[in-house]
Design a protein around this motif. Structure first.
Motif, PDB file in Angstrom:
ATOM      1  N   ILE A  38     -12.901  -9.837   0.186  1.00 54.53           N
ATOM      2  CA  ILE A  38     -11.515 -10.026   0.615  1.00 54.53           C
ATOM      3  C   ILE A  38     -10.554  -9.386  -0.381  1.00 54.53           C
ATOM      4  O   ILE A  38      -9.520  -8.832  -0.003  1.00 54.53           O
ATOM      5  CB  ILE A  38     -11.183 -11.520   0.824  1.00 54.53           C
ATOM      6  CG1 ILE A  38      -9.824 -11.658   1.529  1.00 54.53           C
ATOM      7  CG2 ILE A  38     -11.172 -12.302  -0.486  1.00 54.53           C
ATOM      8  CD1 ILE A  38      -9.492 -13.074   1.936  1.00 54.53           C
ATOM      9  N   THR A  39     -10.922  -9.404  -1.664  1.00 51.43           N
ATOM     10  CA  THR A  39     -10.066  -8.773  -2.670  1.00 51.43           C
ATOM     11  C   THR A  39      -9.988  -7.267  -2.445  1.00 51.43           C
ATOM     12  O   THR A  39      -8.897  -6.685  -2.413  1.00 51.43           O
ATOM     13  CB  THR A  39     -10.591  -9.070  -4.083  1.00 51.43           C
ATOM     14  OG1 THR A  39     -10.597 -10.483  -4.302  1.00 51.43           O
ATOM     15  CG2 THR A  39      -9.721  -8.407  -5.138  1.00 51.43           C
ATOM     16  N   SER A  45      -5.704  -2.539   1.887  1.00 53.09           N
ATOM     17  CA  SER A  45      -4.760  -2.469   3.005  1.00 53.09           C
ATOM     18  C   SER A  45      -3.319  -2.632   2.529  1.00 53.09           C
ATOM     19  O   SER A  45      -2.408  -1.948   3.006  1.00 53.09           O
ATOM     20  CB  SER A  45      -5.088  -3.555   4.033  1.00 53.09           C
ATOM     21  OG  SER A  45      -6.361  -3.344   4.605  1.00 53.09           O
ATOM     22  N   LEU A  46      -3.114  -3.545   1.590  1.00 61.27           N
ATOM     23  CA  LEU A  46      -1.761  -3.804   1.106  1.00 61.27           C
ATOM     24  C   LEU A  46      -1.202  -2.643   0.294  1.00 61.27           C
ATOM     25  O   LEU A  46      -0.017  -2.327   0.373  1.00 61.27           O
ATOM     26  CB  LEU A  46      -1.750  -5.087   0.264  1.00 61.27           C
ATOM     27  CG  LEU A  46      -2.003  -6.380   1.049  1.00 61.27           C
ATOM     28  CD1 LEU A  46      -2.333  -7.520   0.096  1.00 61.27           C
ATOM     29  CD2 LEU A  46      -0.811  -6.740   1.921  1.00 61.27           C
ATOM     30  N   VAL A  47      -2.069  -1.979  -0.465  1.00 60.87           N
ATOM     31  CA  VAL A  47      -1.611  -0.865  -1.309  1.00 60.87           C
ATOM     32  C   VAL A  47      -1.485   0.426  -0.522  1.00 60.87           C
ATOM     33  O   VAL A  47      -0.485   1.140  -0.621  1.00 60.87           O
ATOM     34  CB  VAL A  47      -2.571  -0.681  -2.507  1.00 60.87           C
ATOM     35  CG1 VAL A  47      -2.258   0.610  -3.260  1.00 60.87           C
ATOM     36  CG2 VAL A  47      -2.467  -1.875  -3.453  1.00 60.87           C
ATOM     37  N   GLU A  54       0.871  -2.703  -6.217  1.00 58.31           N
ATOM     38  CA  GLU A  54      -0.392  -3.417  -6.360  1.00 58.31           C
ATOM     39  C   GLU A  54      -0.253  -4.798  -6.997  1.00 58.31           C
ATOM     40  O   GLU A  54      -0.798  -5.791  -6.476  1.00 58.31           O
ATOM     41  CB  GLU A  54      -1.375  -2.568  -7.174  1.00 58.31           C
ATOM     42  CG  GLU A  54      -2.727  -3.231  -7.362  1.00 58.31           C
ATOM     43  CD  GLU A  54      -3.709  -2.350  -8.130  1.00 58.31           C
ATOM     44  OE1 GLU A  54      -4.699  -2.896  -8.634  1.00 58.31           O
ATOM     45  OE2 GLU A  54      -3.479  -1.129  -8.225  1.00 58.31           O
ATOM     46  N   ALA A  55       0.445  -4.890  -8.115  1.00 55.13           N
ATOM     47  CA  ALA A  55       0.563  -6.177  -8.799  1.00 55.13           C
ATOM     48  C   ALA A  55       1.271  -7.200  -7.907  1.00 55.13           C
ATOM     49  O   ALA A  55       0.888  -8.369  -7.863  1.00 55.13           O
ATOM     50  CB  ALA A  55       1.314  -6.005 -10.113  1.00 55.13           C
ATOM     51  N   ARG A  56       2.298  -6.760  -7.202  1.00 52.62           N
ATOM     52  CA  ARG A  56       3.028  -7.662  -6.314  1.00 52.62           C
ATOM     53  C   ARG A  56       2.146  -8.110  -5.144  1.00 52.62           C
ATOM     54  O   ARG A  56       2.117  -9.286  -4.784  1.00 52.62           O
ATOM     55  CB  ARG A  56       4.281  -6.975  -5.784  1.00 52.62           C
ATOM     56  CG  ARG A  56       5.145  -7.886  -4.917  1.00 52.62           C
ATOM     57  CD  ARG A  56       6.291  -7.123  -4.290  1.00 52.62           C
ATOM     58  NE  ARG A  56       7.181  -8.016  -3.548  1.00 52.62           N
ATOM     59  CZ  ARG A  56       8.079  -7.602  -2.669  1.00 52.62           C
ATOM     60  NH1 ARG A  56       8.208  -6.302  -2.423  1.00 52.62           N
ATOM     61  NH2 ARG A  56       8.850  -8.477  -2.043  1.00 52.62           N
ATOM     62  N   ALA A  57       1.420  -7.173  -4.566  1.00 55.35           N
ATOM     63  CA  ALA A  57       0.539  -7.503  -3.451  1.00 55.35           C
ATOM     64  C   ALA A  57      -0.510  -8.516  -3.868  1.00 55.35           C
ATOM     65  O   ALA A  57      -0.783  -9.489  -3.156  1.00 55.35           O
ATOM     66  CB  ALA A  57      -0.131  -6.231  -2.922  1.00 55.35           C
ATOM     67  N   LYS A  58      -1.097  -8.299  -5.019  1.00 53.08           N
ATOM     68  CA  LYS A  58      -2.142  -9.202  -5.504  1.00 53.08           C
ATOM     69  C   LYS A  58      -1.569 -10.593  -5.783  1.00 53.08           C
ATOM     70  O   LYS A  58      -2.169 -11.610  -5.427  1.00 53.08           O
ATOM     71  CB  LYS A  58      -2.787  -8.624  -6.760  1.00 53.08           C
ATOM     72  CG  LYS A  58      -4.020  -9.368  -7.234  1.00 53.08           C
ATOM     73  CD  LYS A  58      -4.707  -8.593  -8.357  1.00 53.08           C
ATOM     74  CE  LYS A  58      -5.952  -9.330  -8.824  1.00 53.08           C
ATOM     75  NZ  LYS A  58      -5.647 -10.619  -9.448  1.00 53.08           N
ATOM     76  N   ALA A  59      -0.381 -10.630  -6.404  1.00 53.37           N
ATOM     77  CA  ALA A  59       0.221 -11.915  -6.748  1.00 53.37           C
ATOM     78  C   ALA A  59       0.604 -12.710  -5.503  1.00 53.37           C
ATOM     79  O   ALA A  59       0.438 -13.934  -5.456  1.00 53.37           O
ATOM     80  CB  ALA A  59       1.449 -11.695  -7.625  1.00 53.37           C
ATOM     81  N   THR A  77      -8.596   0.324  -8.827  1.00 47.75           N
ATOM     82  CA  THR A  77      -7.930   1.042  -7.736  1.00 47.75           C
ATOM     83  C   THR A  77      -7.922   2.528  -8.046  1.00 47.75           C
ATOM     84  O   THR A  77      -7.430   2.946  -9.098  1.00 47.75           O
ATOM     85  CB  THR A  77      -6.489   0.541  -7.553  1.00 47.75           C
ATOM     86  OG1 THR A  77      -6.518  -0.870  -7.323  1.00 47.75           O
ATOM     87  CG2 THR A  77      -5.824   1.230  -6.378  1.00 47.75           C
ATOM     88  N   ASP A  78      -8.479   3.317  -7.137  1.00 51.86           N
ATOM     89  CA  ASP A  78      -8.525   4.759  -7.278  1.00 51.86           C
ATOM     90  C   ASP A  78      -7.500   5.352  -6.318  1.00 51.86           C
ATOM     91  O   ASP A  78      -7.747   5.466  -5.115  1.00 51.86           O
ATOM     92  CB  ASP A  78      -9.930   5.288  -6.957  1.00 51.86           C
ATOM     93  CG  ASP A  78     -10.088   6.770  -7.271  1.00 51.86           C
ATOM     94  OD1 ASP A  78      -9.098   7.507  -7.139  1.00 51.86           O
ATOM     95  OD2 ASP A  78     -11.213   7.183  -7.628  1.00 51.86           O
ATOM     96  N   TYR A  79      -6.339   5.713  -6.848  1.00 50.47           N
ATOM     97  CA  TYR A  79      -5.258   6.197  -5.993  1.00 50.47           C
ATOM     98  C   TYR A  79      -5.540   7.581  -5.439  1.00 50.47           C
ATOM     99  O   TYR A  79      -5.069   7.930  -4.349  1.00 50.47           O
ATOM    100  CB  TYR A  79      -3.933   6.176  -6.764  1.00 50.47           C
ATOM    101  CG  TYR A  79      -3.392   4.784  -6.937  1.00 50.47           C
ATOM    102  CD1 TYR A  79      -2.517   4.230  -6.008  1.00 50.47           C
ATOM    103  CD2 TYR A  79      -3.770   3.997  -8.025  1.00 50.47           C
ATOM    104  CE1 TYR A  79      -2.026   2.935  -6.158  1.00 50.47           C
ATOM    105  CE2 TYR A  79      -3.285   2.711  -8.182  1.00 50.47           C
ATOM    106  CZ  TYR A  79      -2.418   2.182  -7.245  1.00 50.47           C
ATOM    107  OH  TYR A  79      -1.950   0.897  -7.397  1.00 50.47           O
TER     108      TYR A  79
END
Length: 475
Positions: A38-39, A45-47, A54-59, A77-79
């Motif tokens: 799920i992580t 999907s969020l990024v 990323e930090a906001r999505a995870k939080a 995360t591999d952009y």
């Protein structure tokens, strides 16, 4: 051997025993892989689809879900590649890959050779905010107050409410919308189980085209001619959660639903091979596996590969409705996870609800049967007070008797709903669609019907004429 060395050896032994015990326990074999899954999947999907930092999505979306996880999950995360790998050190790694047109998919087999969607569909013009219609039909101050409350953070909450967007359509016109910082009209947000209602709508398209009978036994090819009880299962059973399959949904990382979504490369096959624990059609149990099986049946009716299914959905649903940013995500086998994995903008979700206000017509054509709204809102009797229709939620008389808010809403109110507080409320008698999206991890505290009720209460008893409103329409 010195005393300190003896203590060190004992502690090491304890750690190794605990490690081995965890690794070979149900937690180690299921919860850890699903936690990593799920992580990786949701953060990807969020990024890369929602384009949230990323930090906001995870939080917002993930950290509250992982608070009780036994071991920290490391994220890579591999952009450049468009991928997210979640690693539980010493246990499991799960990787999700972004693909144009298909969103993010967990990659269980790196040799699978996942392809991007062929070609991009043109985007239709965005929906303007119609302030003339708003001011003619609504008390704009009351409407704004309803949005204020939807975004407000109650002092009694222990977790952030994280309302990200509210959008309101009346008679097909956008009369109100508000976005949290960093969220825009083009931001694709997770719908979670609102995707189930989209799957039911795709079924309606196939029925309208004469390509599907929802009452036909043997919903899946693999069940037909087997003589097994599963052969009696119809698409209707799957949309109404009455298949009787043992696909318990607890969302605790150890249940079959968690395994289907985050461990299995072919969620539909996993669900189709589950045993029955109740006679077909006799028992309601909310299970996302049922809707994934429904989607597999729909893709079989469409025919062809994943690209064919995507083209069908785009051409027959997204394009006619003007759902310009909607993305449905498949698993590695090529089945869209029609229970849970669709991201779309708030305006897309509003346009989706508008289809049912408009009697199933869009783009000048009847794309679902005119009576499909009756089908999806017919109470699944086995669901009792749960108020489940055919992959939409309705309000039962028993619910109205116990809840003043529900009792005050029109009889024809129904909704699509999703985890973490996703709602698309549809009220045909009032011409209203009310969308609320967010990352509310204690969403059960809220009264989701309060917002559409407040919107109704903001409507003027006597609408103004155009000459009485001084505002002009604007983008």
């Amino acid at each position: 051997m010195g005393f300190l060395r003896i203590i060190a050896v004992i502690l090491l032994g304890v750690v190794l025993v605990a490690y081995a015990g965890l690794k070979y326990s149900v937690v180690g074999q299921r919860m850890l892989p699903t936690g990593a899954g799920i992580t990786a999947k949701q953060l990807c999907s969020l990024v890369f689809v929602a384009e949230i930092e990323e930090a906001r999505a995870k939080a917002m979306y993930l950290d509250p879900l992982l608070e009780q996880f036994p071991i920290p999950v490391n994220v890579e995360t591999d952009y450049s590649e468009g991928s997210v790998t979640a690693n539980v050190p010493g246990f499991v790694r799960q990787k999700a890959q972004h693909r144009a047109g298909y969103g993010c998919t967990l990659v269980h087999d790196p040799k699978a050779g996942l392809q991007s969607a062929p070609g991009a569909k043109p985007l239709s013009p965005e929906m303007p905010l119609d302030v003339v219609h708003r001011d003619a039909v609504f008390d704009s101050n009351k409407l704004e107050a309803a949005l204020d409350e939807a975004f407000a953070q109650s002092p009694t909450r222990s977790l952030p409410r994280n309302t990200l967007v509210v959008a309101v359509l009346h008679d097909g016109k956008l009369v109100a919308e508000r976005y949290a910082d960093g969220i825009t009209p083009t931001t694709r947000l997770p719908g979670w189980s609102m995707t189930k209602s989209v799957t039911a709508t795709i079924a309606g398209i196939l029925v309208q085209q004469g390509r599907l009978d929802v009452s036909r036994a043997g919903a899946l090819k693999e069940w037909r001619g087997t003589g097994a009880p599963q052969e009696d299962i119809t698409v209707d059973h799957l949309l109404r959660m009455t298949s009787g399959l043992l696909m318990t949904e607890r969302n605790n990382g150890r249940d079959p639903n968690s395994q289907m979504l985050f461990i299995e490369p072919d969620g539909a096959h996993y669900s189709a091979t589950r045993e029955l624990h109740q006679p077909v059609g006799s028992y309601y149990e909310y299970m996302s596996g049922s809707t994934v099986l429904a989607m597999r049946a729909l893709q079989e009716a469409i025919g062809g590969d994943l690209a064919t299914a995507l083209a069908f959905i785009q051409e027959n649903l997204f394009a006619p409705l003007g759902m310009t940013h909607a993305v449905m995500e498949p698993d590695q086998s090529g089945t869209f996870i029609g229970s849970s994995f669709m991201l779309a903008s708030a305006r897309d979700w509003a346009r989706f609800g508008q289809l049912y206000i408009d009697g199933g017509r869009a783009g000048g054509a009847q794309i679902i049967p005119g009576n499909w709204i009756d089908y999806v809102t017919t109470h699944t009797e086995q669901s009792g007070a749960n108020g489940y229709g055919a992959s939409f939620w309705i309000i039962t008389d028993a619910q109205r008797e116990k809840d003043e808010t529900l009792a005050a809403l029109p009889e024809d109110t129904f909704s699509a709903r999703g985890f973490q507080g996703q709602y698309t409320h549809i009220i045909p008698s009032e011409g209203l669609v009310v969308v609320r999206l967010g990352a509310t991890n204690d969403y059960w505290i809220d009264d989701p019907e309060l917002l559409p009720l407040q919107v109704i209460q903001a409507m003027r008893a006597e609408p103004q004429t155009d000459g009485e409103s001084s505002a002009d329409s604007q983008d």
